[in-house]
Write a protein that holds these residues in place. Sequence first.
Motif, PDB file in Angstrom:
ATOM      1  N   MET A  38       0.899  -1.136  -0.156  1.00  0.00           N
ATOM      2  CA  MET A  38      -0.047  -0.099   0.092  1.00  0.00           C
ATOM      3  C   MET A  38       0.853   1.283   0.005  1.00  0.00           C
ATOM      4  N   ALA A  39       0.893   1.864  -1.110  1.00  0.00           N
ATOM      5  CA  ALA A  39       1.532   3.232  -1.295  1.00  0.00           C
ATOM      6  C   ALA A  39       0.686   4.280  -0.897  1.00  0.00           C
ATOM      7  N   ASN A  40       1.462   5.321  -0.212  1.00  0.00           N
ATOM      8  CA  ASN A  40       0.666   6.628  -0.110  1.00  0.00           C
ATOM      9  C   ASN A  40       0.267   7.045  -1.375  1.00  0.00           C
ATOM     10  N   ALA A  41      -1.141   7.499  -1.359  1.00  0.00           N
ATOM     11  CA  ALA A  41      -1.768   8.120  -2.674  1.00  0.00           C
ATOM     12  C   ALA A  41      -2.841   9.071  -2.317  1.00  0.00           C
ATOM     13  N   PRO A  42      -3.138   9.754  -3.322  1.00  0.00           N
ATOM     14  CA  PRO A  42      -4.136  10.760  -3.023  1.00  0.00           C
ATOM     15  C   PRO A  42      -5.678  10.268  -3.115  1.00  0.00           C
ATOM     16  N   TYR A  43      -6.587   9.980  -2.101  1.00  0.00           N
ATOM     17  CA  TYR A  43      -7.751   9.619  -2.400  1.00  0.00           C
ATOM     18  C   TYR A  43      -8.693  10.655  -2.010  1.00  0.00           C
ATOM     19  N   SER A  44      -8.732  11.080  -0.804  1.00  0.00           N
ATOM     20  CA  SER A  44      -9.421  12.263  -0.536  1.00  0.00           C
ATOM     21  C   SER A  44      -8.588  13.653  -0.204  1.00  0.00           C
ATOM     22  N   TYR A  45      -7.433  13.373  -0.026  1.00  0.00           N
ATOM     23  CA  TYR A  45      -6.518  14.495   0.367  1.00  0.00           C
ATOM     24  C   TYR A  45      -4.975  14.472  -0.351  1.00  0.00           C
ATOM     25  N   TYR A  46      -4.672  15.479  -0.754  1.00  0.00           N
ATOM     26  CA  TYR A  46      -3.216  15.352  -1.320  1.00  0.00           C
ATOM     27  C   TYR A  46      -2.191  15.135  -0.324  1.00  0.00           C
ATOM     28  N   THR A  47      -1.719  14.029  -0.016  1.00  0.00           N
ATOM     29  CA  THR A  47      -0.843  13.536   1.318  1.00  0.00           C
ATOM     30  C   THR A  47       0.666  13.719   0.734  1.00  0.00           C
ATOM     31  N   ASN A  48       1.193  14.329  -0.195  1.00  0.00           N
ATOM     32  CA  ASN A  48       2.452  14.281  -0.682  1.00  0.00           C
ATOM     33  C   ASN A  48       3.074  15.538  -0.113  1.00  0.00           C
ATOM     34  N   TYR A  49       2.991  15.942   1.081  1.00  0.00           N
ATOM     35  CA  TYR A  49       3.655  17.131   1.908  1.00  0.00           C
ATOM     36  C   TYR A  49       5.234  16.516   2.388  1.00  0.00           C
ATOM     37  N   SER A  50       5.770  17.788   2.556  1.00  0.00           N
ATOM     38  CA  SER A  50       7.356  17.347   2.718  1.00  0.00           C
ATOM     39  C   SER A  50       7.461  16.264   4.122  1.00  0.00           C
ATOM     40  N   TRP A  51       8.541  15.700   3.949  1.00  0.00           N
ATOM     41  CA  TRP A  51       8.844  14.676   5.098  1.00  0.00           C
ATOM     42  C   TRP A  51       8.864  15.479   6.325  1.00  0.00           C
ATOM     43  N   ALA A  52       9.406  16.938   6.416  1.00  0.00           N
ATOM     44  CA  ALA A  52       9.941  17.624   7.614  1.00  0.00           C
ATOM     45  C   ALA A  52       8.829  18.572   7.906  1.00  0.00           C
ATOM     46  N   ALA A  53       7.750  17.967   8.502  1.00  0.00           N
ATOM     47  CA  ALA A  53       6.601  18.701   9.072  1.00  0.00           C
ATOM     48  C   ALA A  53       6.331  18.497  10.415  1.00  0.00           C
ATOM     49  N   PRO A  54       7.214  18.867  11.222  1.00  0.00           N
ATOM     50  CA  PRO A  54       7.181  18.904  12.773  1.00  0.00           C
ATOM     51  C   PRO A  54       6.054  19.445  13.384  1.00  0.00           C
ATOM     52  N   GLU A  55       5.072  20.184  12.684  1.00  0.00           N
ATOM     53  CA  GLU A  55       3.773  20.525  13.393  1.00  0.00           C
ATOM     54  C   GLU A  55       2.703  20.749  12.366  1.00  0.00           C
ATOM     55  N   MET A  56       1.485  20.646  12.646  1.00  0.00           N
ATOM     56  CA  MET A  56       0.516  20.560  11.642  1.00  0.00           C
ATOM     57  C   MET A  56      -0.959  20.947  12.649  1.00  0.00           C
ATOM     58  N   THR A  57      -2.111  21.655  11.919  1.00  0.00           N
ATOM     59  CA  THR A  57      -3.223  21.405  12.744  1.00  0.00           C
ATOM     60  C   THR A  57      -3.835  20.144  12.974  1.00  0.00           C
ATOM     61  N   TYR A  58      -4.836  20.035  13.790  1.00  0.00           N
ATOM     62  CA  TYR A  58      -5.447  18.506  13.812  1.00  0.00           C
ATOM     63  C   TYR A  58      -6.383  18.371  12.727  1.00  0.00           C
ATOM     64  N   SER A  59      -6.836  19.529  12.388  1.00  0.00           N
ATOM     65  CA  SER A  59      -7.784  19.337  11.114  1.00  0.00           C
ATOM     66  C   SER A  59      -7.185  19.042   9.711  1.00  0.00           C
TER      67      SER A  59
END
Length: 605
Positions: free
Chosen positions: A490-511
């Motif tokens: 199972m490779a990460n792919a976009p189904y309902s959201y574009y999830t190809n963000y940078s690996w370096a994401a030390p913070e984000m909103t819970y939304s």
Amino acid sequence: MIGHVALTVLLGAATAAASSADAYAPYYVDCPSDIQIVREPTLSSNETAWVKGRKAVVADSLHSYLARLDLEGFNLSDYTKKIKKNGYSNVPVIAWATSGGGWRSAYTGAGGMEAIDERTPGSKEAKVGGLLQSLTYIAGLSGGSWPTASYAFYNYTSMSDIVKEWRVDIDRFTATGYSQYAAPESAYFEMIAEKYEMGFNISAADFLGLTFGYEFIPGVNRTFSSIAESESFKKFEGPLPILLTSSMNTSNSVENGLYVPDDTDPLYEWTPFEFGSWDLGFTPTKYVGSTDKDNTDNQCVVNLDQGSFVLGAVSAAFNYWWLSATTNDTLGQFSKRQSSLQKRDDDSLTGIASLESLSDAFAEFFGLTLAQIANPSIPNPFTSEDTITFADTSEAGQSVPFWPLIQPERDVDFIMAWDDDADDEPYLWTNGTNIWDTYNLAKDAGLPFPEVPPVSEMLARNYTLKPVLFGCDVSLTTTGDASSPIVAYMANAPYSYYTNYSWAAPEMTYSNFDSITENSFNLVTMGNGSLSSTWADCLGCAAIDRSLHRLGIERPAACEKCFKEHCWDGTLIGGVSEDFVLDPTLALDPTLTYAEWNKTNPNHP
Ligand SMILES: *[C@@H]1O[C@H](CO)[C@@H](O)[C@H](O)[C@H]1NC(C)=O
Ligand SMILES: *[C@@H]1O[C@H](CO)[C@@H](O)[C@H](O)[C@H]1NC(C)=O
Ligand SMILES: *[C@@H]1O[C@H](CO)[C@@H](O)[C@H](O)[C@H]1NC(C)=O
Ligand SMILES: *[C@@H]1O[C@H](CO)[C@@H](O)[C@H](O)[C@H]1NC(C)=O
Ligand SMILES: *[C@@H]1O[C@H](CO)[C@@H](O)[C@H](O)[C@H]1NC(C)=O
Ligand SMILES: *[C@@H]1O[C@H](CO)[C@@H](O)[C@H](O)[C@H]1NC(C)=O
Ligand SMILES: *[C@@H]1O[C@H](CO)[C@@H](O)[C@H](O)[C@H]1NC(C)=O
Ligand SMILES: *[C@@H]1O[C@H](CO)[C@@H](O)[C@H](O)[C@H]1NC(C)=O
Ligand SMILES: *[C@@H]1O[C@H](CO)[C@@H](O)[C@H](O)[C@H]1NC(C)=O
Ligand SMILES: *[C@@H]1O[C@H](CO)[C@@H](O)[C@H](O)[C@H]1NC(C)=O
Ligand SMILES: *[C@@H]1O[C@H](CO)[C@@H](O)[C@H](O)[C@H]1NC(C)=O
């Protein structure tokens, strides 16, 4: 990202907390009389006994899970009766593996784990809930090690609850106050100073590991071996976590002054029982750092297996970040299909300013050079070299932690592999380079693994946009028999959201985080069945298939049918052209382009 730390008192002030399992620094104890510091590379008796206990629990979980699938032509009560016989020896051994990919794979992989957790709302209806309850092993490397370890440290409570405790909305690199979730950078350096004063090597991995620990480990100061002492583990309530790392020694190549690993270097694994390698041997995790060399006063090291350090040590890519940042990506390249298309973002955590700031701090406080802090090392009990130096396994061509799971003694029947290492440039999706590497290395090493198609075929068949099964047909494996596991890839792919963000994401909103995990849920369930009515059942078929084979039970009709649809049949269709760019739209909303989505989701990571 990593600011400059102005510390006045570091050394000296730090020693007070040492010599305690609740602190970061390792310390010495008298060696237990029965300790065996180096054991030959076989499965430990502890693990063998634990797996037996776990199988009894899995037999019941698997039964409830399979009852929800109601596979046509399958006699569940008969199957359950049979797997419970002979000391549960025929209970299938099922594993989940999460790839490297920093906070991207950590969060998308956690979403995959949430999907298969029967406690997650909607998971039973989608017919994948209960697979998490049926795992015997769970493996991770680099960012994939974070949710893997966290699940065990949190006593296997529900993934949906655990992710709330991660406080993904806190950036551990810029925090100023003290809490159970974060501390200022100066606190990390004070803890590292304690370790340094005890005479142990310290590195960037200690610093980074502490930022991971504050996010993923409840109570932060927990040893990895302490998992084996928790009640939930002793009652077999969840899978055995295995973290994988590569290594380097003085025979490795040096690039611009830094060692780099290659794919022949020994891979080391950490379990709560033991640390070591299938090439060289194992040592008790609790006593990692102890060696038999010149040990005349019989002193053993404890507490070097602090969970934070272990998470840092299996995510030790600082050497590559540095090389990549200082050579415009000419050096320090992770395995990619095409390297020429790379692009980099110098404002990120791995931008040169952040890396220099961290290396300057180690120089200022401890007088250490870049080469000394680029990769972590621990005393080496296995060979005549003084130390074992770690490198992120992603640097050595394998970003999915299959290796520990295909060791024949573990007898793994089925591996669900979550691959999110962004090995396709420029859009950070996945193309199968890393599983292809594992297949070739496994074949060379004589280890059991399914045959997988080369990258160009993976892409032509969309195998990195929708889940697929490998090795259903036992002849399509490196061993040509049922000793090879089936892999659900199972490779990460976009189904309902574009999830190809940078690996370096030390913070984000819970939304944003919730949208990411929902995307994984949609991928694992193929949109709750809306994109394939047979996929969820087929996961169940793959989970039990090898055990059916052992028990001489015929493959159920439903499984014969769905395998035709979801297993690679070993044929090739000609691949994609060399200039093919993997640039997908949302599987559940194909007309919504990235550009439009980007406009309506301005704060996405
Ligand atoms: C962890 O240990 C350090 C000493 O090494 C101590 O200063 C710190 O407060 C501890 N952290 C927690 C969350 O208990
Ligand atoms: C299932 O197997 C059991 C034997 O374990 C048998 O008694 C039962 O009739 C079978 N059920 C069906 C529907 O074939
Ligand atoms: C599938 O179900 C989950 C859990 O209820 C939900 O979050 C998700 O949005 C659903 N997806 C689709 C495509 O219906
Ligand atoms: C620290 O690392 C160096 C090699 O970089 C090694 O020679 C030395 O033995 C290590 N010291 C300890 C205490 O591990
Ligand atoms: C896990 O269980 C242990 C008891 O074995 C308990 O002390 C600890 O607080 C629990 N941890 C969490 C995060 O629930
Ligand atoms: C040392 O490094 C070489 C070169 O990568 C590798 O082939 C060898 O297996 C390593 N030896 C040990 C003991 O780690
Ligand atoms: C594992 O087994 C050894 C003896 O073989 C024992 O001394 C040790 O305490 C056991 N437990 C763990 C958690 O490793
Ligand atoms: C870095 O590489 C990219 C693409 O390979 C190129 O466009 C750019 O000019 C290079 N930058 C420098 C400073 O060499
Ligand atoms: C792969 O996906 C593309 C885009 O959706 C589609 O055009 C193509 O037919 C698919 N290929 C296969 C083999 O299913
Ligand atoms: C994410 O993927 C989309 C679709 O491939 C692409 O348009 C976008 O540029 C990608 N984002 C990043 C950061 O690569
Ligand atoms: C996405 O939106 C941002 C503004 O929110 C903009 O800076 C960026 O260029 C957009 N990217 C694409 C690929 O449209």
